[in-house]
Scaffold this motif. Structure first.
Motif, PDB file in Angstrom:
ATOM      1  N   THR A 109     -38.582  39.784 -29.053  1.00 13.91           N
ATOM      2  CA  THR A 109     -39.862  39.234 -28.409  1.00 13.91           C
ATOM      3  C   THR A 109     -40.165  37.834 -28.839  1.00 13.91           C
ATOM      4  O   THR A 109     -40.450  37.011 -27.986  1.00 13.91           O
ATOM      5  CB  THR A 109     -40.953  40.334 -28.954  1.00 13.91           C
ATOM      6  OG1 THR A 109     -40.541  41.596 -28.772  1.00 13.91           O
ATOM      7  CG2 THR A 109     -42.288  39.812 -28.279  1.00 13.91           C
ATOM      8  N   ALA A 110     -39.917  37.358 -30.228  1.00 11.68           N
ATOM      9  CA  ALA A 110     -39.999  36.215 -30.688  1.00 11.68           C
ATOM     10  C   ALA A 110     -39.170  35.002 -29.628  1.00 11.68           C
ATOM     11  O   ALA A 110     -39.676  33.976 -29.397  1.00 11.68           O
ATOM     12  CB  ALA A 110     -39.746  36.348 -31.927  1.00 11.68           C
ATOM     13  N   LEU A 111     -38.161  35.615 -29.733  1.00 16.10           N
ATOM     14  CA  LEU A 111     -37.202  34.660 -28.815  1.00 16.10           C
ATOM     15  C   LEU A 111     -37.402  34.385 -27.210  1.00 16.10           C
ATOM     16  O   LEU A 111     -37.562  33.388 -26.743  1.00 16.10           O
ATOM     17  CB  LEU A 111     -35.710  35.036 -28.911  1.00 16.10           C
ATOM     18  CG  LEU A 111     -34.995  35.036 -30.112  1.00 16.10           C
ATOM     19  CD1 LEU A 111     -33.524  35.645 -30.213  1.00 16.10           C
ATOM     20  CD2 LEU A 111     -34.562  33.629 -30.313  1.00 16.10           C
ATOM     21  N   ARG A 112     -38.009  35.790 -26.847  1.00 15.55           N
ATOM     22  CA  ARG A 112     -38.473  35.544 -25.303  1.00 15.55           C
ATOM     23  C   ARG A 112     -39.601  34.734 -25.208  1.00 15.55           C
ATOM     24  O   ARG A 112     -39.967  33.756 -24.230  1.00 15.55           O
ATOM     25  CB  ARG A 112     -39.037  37.005 -24.826  1.00 15.55           C
ATOM     26  CG  ARG A 112     -39.456  36.897 -23.323  1.00 15.55           C
ATOM     27  CD  ARG A 112     -40.057  38.262 -23.253  1.00 15.55           C
ATOM     28  NE  ARG A 112     -41.285  38.334 -24.054  1.00 15.55           N
ATOM     29  CZ  ARG A 112     -42.167  39.339 -24.228  1.00 15.55           C
ATOM     30  NH1 ARG A 112     -41.950  40.343 -23.256  1.00 15.55           N
ATOM     31  NH2 ARG A 112     -43.435  39.115 -24.815  1.00 15.55           N
ATOM     32  N   ASP A 113     -40.413  34.630 -26.252  1.00 16.64           N
ATOM     33  CA  ASP A 113     -41.922  33.808 -26.380  1.00 16.64           C
ATOM     34  C   ASP A 113     -41.553  32.379 -26.514  1.00 16.64           C
ATOM     35  O   ASP A 113     -41.987  31.403 -26.155  1.00 16.64           O
ATOM     36  CB  ASP A 113     -42.863  34.346 -27.222  1.00 16.64           C
ATOM     37  CG  ASP A 113     -43.407  35.696 -26.811  1.00 16.64           C
ATOM     38  OD1 ASP A 113     -43.340  36.019 -25.711  1.00 16.64           O
ATOM     39  OD2 ASP A 113     -43.978  36.182 -27.652  1.00 16.64           O
ATOM     40  N   PRO A 147     -41.311  38.052 -14.385  1.00 11.73           N
ATOM     41  CA  PRO A 147     -40.740  39.152 -14.686  1.00 11.73           C
ATOM     42  C   PRO A 147     -39.897  38.912 -16.186  1.00 11.73           C
ATOM     43  O   PRO A 147     -39.548  37.629 -16.468  1.00 11.73           O
ATOM     44  CB  PRO A 147     -39.887  39.693 -13.849  1.00 11.73           C
ATOM     45  CG  PRO A 147     -39.727  38.265 -12.760  1.00 11.73           C
ATOM     46  CD  PRO A 147     -40.898  37.746 -12.831  1.00 11.73           C
ATOM     47  N   ALA A 148     -39.663  39.803 -16.888  1.00 14.79           N
ATOM     48  CA  ALA A 148     -39.099  39.457 -18.333  1.00 14.79           C
ATOM     49  C   ALA A 148     -37.705  39.046 -18.031  1.00 14.79           C
ATOM     50  O   ALA A 148     -37.062  39.728 -16.962  1.00 14.79           O
ATOM     51  CB  ALA A 148     -39.323  40.659 -19.274  1.00 14.79           C
ATOM     52  N   PRO A 149     -37.192  38.292 -18.864  1.00 18.79           N
ATOM     53  CA  PRO A 149     -35.591  37.854 -18.654  1.00 18.79           C
ATOM     54  C   PRO A 149     -34.807  39.097 -18.763  1.00 18.79           C
ATOM     55  O   PRO A 149     -35.106  40.161 -19.475  1.00 18.79           O
ATOM     56  CB  PRO A 149     -35.240  36.785 -19.657  1.00 18.79           C
ATOM     57  CG  PRO A 149     -36.245  37.110 -20.430  1.00 18.79           C
ATOM     58  CD  PRO A 149     -37.646  37.493 -19.995  1.00 18.79           C
ATOM     59  N   GLY A 150     -33.660  39.127 -18.217  1.00 16.37           N
ATOM     60  CA  GLY A 150     -32.530  40.554 -18.191  1.00 16.37           C
ATOM     61  C   GLY A 150     -32.235  40.804 -19.496  1.00 16.37           C
ATOM     62  O   GLY A 150     -32.299  41.997 -19.985  1.00 16.37           O
ATOM     63  N   TRP A 151     -31.911  39.803 -20.317  1.00  9.96           N
ATOM     64  CA  TRP A 151     -31.499  40.210 -21.748  1.00  9.96           C
ATOM     65  C   TRP A 151     -32.446  40.838 -22.459  1.00  9.96           C
ATOM     66  O   TRP A 151     -32.174  41.576 -23.248  1.00  9.96           O
ATOM     67  CB  TRP A 151     -31.003  38.881 -22.314  1.00  9.96           C
ATOM     68  CG  TRP A 151     -31.965  37.978 -22.556  1.00  9.96           C
ATOM     69  CD1 TRP A 151     -32.341  36.803 -21.863  1.00  9.96           C
ATOM     70  CD2 TRP A 151     -32.916  37.766 -23.739  1.00  9.96           C
ATOM     71  NE1 TRP A 151     -33.312  36.064 -22.512  1.00  9.96           N
ATOM     72  CE2 TRP A 151     -33.547  36.647 -23.550  1.00  9.96           C
ATOM     73  CE3 TRP A 151     -33.044  38.571 -24.909  1.00  9.96           C
ATOM     74  CZ2 TRP A 151     -34.734  36.124 -24.334  1.00  9.96           C
ATOM     75  CZ3 TRP A 151     -34.140  38.125 -25.868  1.00  9.96           C
ATOM     76  CH2 TRP A 151     -34.884  37.128 -25.669  1.00  9.96           C
ATOM     77  N   TYR A 152     -33.714  40.283 -22.156  1.00 11.47           N
ATOM     78  CA  TYR A 152     -34.843  40.971 -22.898  1.00 11.47           C
ATOM     79  C   TYR A 152     -34.914  42.303 -22.489  1.00 11.47           C
ATOM     80  O   TYR A 152     -35.276  43.191 -23.378  1.00 11.47           O
ATOM     81  CB  TYR A 152     -36.355  40.292 -22.778  1.00 11.47           C
ATOM     82  CG  TYR A 152     -37.165  40.931 -23.475  1.00 11.47           C
ATOM     83  CD1 TYR A 152     -37.448  40.679 -24.963  1.00 11.47           C
ATOM     84  CD2 TYR A 152     -38.273  41.823 -22.666  1.00 11.47           C
ATOM     85  CE1 TYR A 152     -38.214  41.338 -25.836  1.00 11.47           C
ATOM     86  CE2 TYR A 152     -39.054  42.210 -23.676  1.00 11.47           C
ATOM     87  CZ  TYR A 152     -39.222  41.931 -24.974  1.00 11.47           C
ATOM     88  OH  TYR A 152     -40.322  42.638 -25.764  1.00 11.47           O
ATOM     89  N   ALA A 206     -45.655  32.353 -23.724  1.00  7.97           N
ATOM     90  CA  ALA A 206     -46.342  33.488 -23.442  1.00  7.97           C
ATOM     91  C   ALA A 206     -47.712  32.941 -22.573  1.00  7.97           C
ATOM     92  O   ALA A 206     -48.293  31.888 -23.190  1.00  7.97           O
ATOM     93  CB  ALA A 206     -46.664  34.301 -24.754  1.00  7.97           C
ATOM     94  N   GLN A 207     -47.897  34.068 -21.919  1.00  3.28           N
ATOM     95  CA  GLN A 207     -49.218  33.855 -20.816  1.00  3.28           C
ATOM     96  C   GLN A 207     -50.273  34.174 -21.891  1.00  3.28           C
ATOM     97  O   GLN A 207     -50.152  34.633 -22.993  1.00  3.28           O
ATOM     98  CB  GLN A 207     -49.180  34.471 -19.711  1.00  3.28           C
ATOM     99  CG  GLN A 207     -48.093  34.293 -18.769  1.00  3.28           C
ATOM    100  CD  GLN A 207     -48.093  32.895 -18.092  1.00  3.28           C
ATOM    101  OE1 GLN A 207     -49.201  32.587 -17.633  1.00  3.28           O
ATOM    102  NE2 GLN A 207     -47.105  32.003 -17.980  1.00  3.28           N
ATOM    103  N   PRO A 208     -51.423  33.762 -21.513  1.00  2.00           N
ATOM    104  CA  PRO A 208     -52.762  34.251 -22.544  1.00  2.00           C
ATOM    105  C   PRO A 208     -52.489  35.739 -22.531  1.00  2.00           C
ATOM    106  O   PRO A 208     -52.424  36.359 -21.300  1.00  2.00           O
ATOM    107  CB  PRO A 208     -53.935  33.662 -21.628  1.00  2.00           C
ATOM    108  CG  PRO A 208     -53.284  32.349 -20.933  1.00  2.00           C
ATOM    109  CD  PRO A 208     -52.062  32.822 -20.623  1.00  2.00           C
ATOM    110  N   VAL A 209     -52.750  36.322 -23.514  1.00  2.00           N
ATOM    111  CA  VAL A 209     -52.835  37.735 -23.625  1.00  2.00           C
ATOM    112  C   VAL A 209     -54.134  38.331 -23.280  1.00  2.00           C
ATOM    113  O   VAL A 209     -55.085  37.887 -23.930  1.00  2.00           O
ATOM    114  CB  VAL A 209     -52.410  38.155 -25.188  1.00  2.00           C
ATOM    115  CG1 VAL A 209     -52.335  39.704 -25.356  1.00  2.00           C
ATOM    116  CG2 VAL A 209     -50.966  37.424 -25.621  1.00  2.00           C
TER     117      VAL A 209
END
Lengths: 231, 112
Positions: free
Chosen positions: A184-188, A115-120, A193-196
């Motif tokens: 999005t850049a910070l999250r990655d 799951p994506a982080p909460g702040w994102y 990132a997993q393979p898209v």
């Protein structure tokens, strides 16, 4: 028909002071020319020479600075309304691309992603809600501008109000888009990132350059709104 | 008549001029001057933006049409414009009646 030398000079000076959408500007000047030619013909029929008739018609029309101010208000409203309509379209298209991408992503990678982080999620939801609020505000202004006119407000004031809203809406939307891109850049960076999925990568590749062009266009329109509304 | 005085009544004057007819910009200006006996004197160039403003307000509708062999933008009242004109007329009658009562020079009512 009267020879339009004096009238041409007047319209040329008037046109040089006006900024805004070219079709609306041409329409306003075309109507002004009709009125000036009609007036000059009337004075000629009453016995004035052609140059005198044209000078009289131009004098009746009013000082260029006064007339240009009124016309500029009309152009400011036209420019702001056109920009707001495009912004509404951009928001709708942005949401559509996002929904398509999300559907493709969830179909291809169901249950495999962390799951994506909460702040994102907070940043993404804040962006979505702000874009929705901007869209509602745009609709309200497009509908409500008629009410502003019915209060007897001049086009100059309506133009400045709608122009100011447009600048605010454009600026806020550009800020939202850029915030989401940075988030999005910070999250990655934090979580590589997993393979898209291939289709999702295709959607991003197609929409990415378009989004850059749209954001650049919005920035240019923000600047123009300020120019046109300040007259 | 001073143009700044007229400006406050311009919308009503334009709506009244278009009552029951479809006119182009210059014909509206001519009608205003004829009906006022030439007393209405404001820069004619300000009438065109005022007509556009009334169009944005939904009070008039405009379209390009051929008048005397030339293409002209002509204006006509909408239903909302007719209602606005009726309200303008009513407000004007109330205003003139009240001012006439004070400035008209008649006898003042006796205080009971």
């Amino acid at each position: 028909m009267a020879r339009p030398s004096v009238i041409d000079g007047y319209l040329s000076e008037l046109g040089s002071r006006l900024r805004g959408p070219a079709p609306v500007r041409a329409d306003l000047l075309s109507e002004a020319r009709d009125g000036l030619v009609d007036a000059a013909e009337g004075y000629q029929a009453a016995g004035l020479s052609e140059p005198a008739a044209q000078r009289r018609a131009v004098a009746d029309f009013g000082p260029v600075a006064v007339v240009a101010r009124e016309y500029q208000g009309e152009l400011a409203v036209a420019h702001a309304v056109r920009t707001l309509r495009v912004l509404l379209l951009v928001i709708a298209l942005g949401d559509l691309v996002w929904l398509v991408d999300r559907f493709v992503w969830s179909t291809a990678r169901s249950g495999t992603d962390a799951p994506a982080p909460g702040w994102y999620l907070v940043a993404a939801q804040a962006g979505d809600m702000t874009a929705a609020a901007i869209a509602l505000g745009v609709v309200a202004v497009l509908v409500g501008s008629r009410w502003l006119y019915r209060t007897g407000m001049s086009s100059v004031v309506v133009g400045r109000l709608v122009g100011a809203f447009t600048v605010g809406a454009l600026g806020t939307y550009v800020f939202c888009v850029l915030t989401l891109v940075v988030a999005t850049a910070l999250r990655d960076l934090v979580e590589p990132a997993q393979p898209v999925p291939v289709v999702s990568a295709g959607v991003a590749a197609a929409a990415g350059p378009g989004a850059v062009v749209v954001v650049a266009w919005l920035v240019v329109q923000t600047r123009r709104c300020l120019d046109v509304a300040s007259g | 008549m001073k143009s700044d005085v007229l400006r406050g009544h311009l919308d009503g004057l334009l709506l009244a001029t278009l009552d029951g007819c479809q006119l182009h910009g210059y014909a509206i200006i001519e009608a205003l001057q004829v009906r006022s006996g030439g007393a209405l004197d404001l820069p004619t160039g300000t009438v065109y933006p005022a007509l556009r403003r009334l169009e944005h307000a939904g009070y008039v509708h405009s379209e390009w049409s051929t008048v005397s062999g030339r293409q002209r933008r002509t204006y006509r009242l909408t239903r909302a414009g007719q209602r606005a004109l009726a309200q303008e007329r009513m407000a004007w009658r109330e205003f003139t009646s009240a001012i006439e009562g004070v400035l008209g020079g008649g006898t003042w009512p006796v205080r009971a």
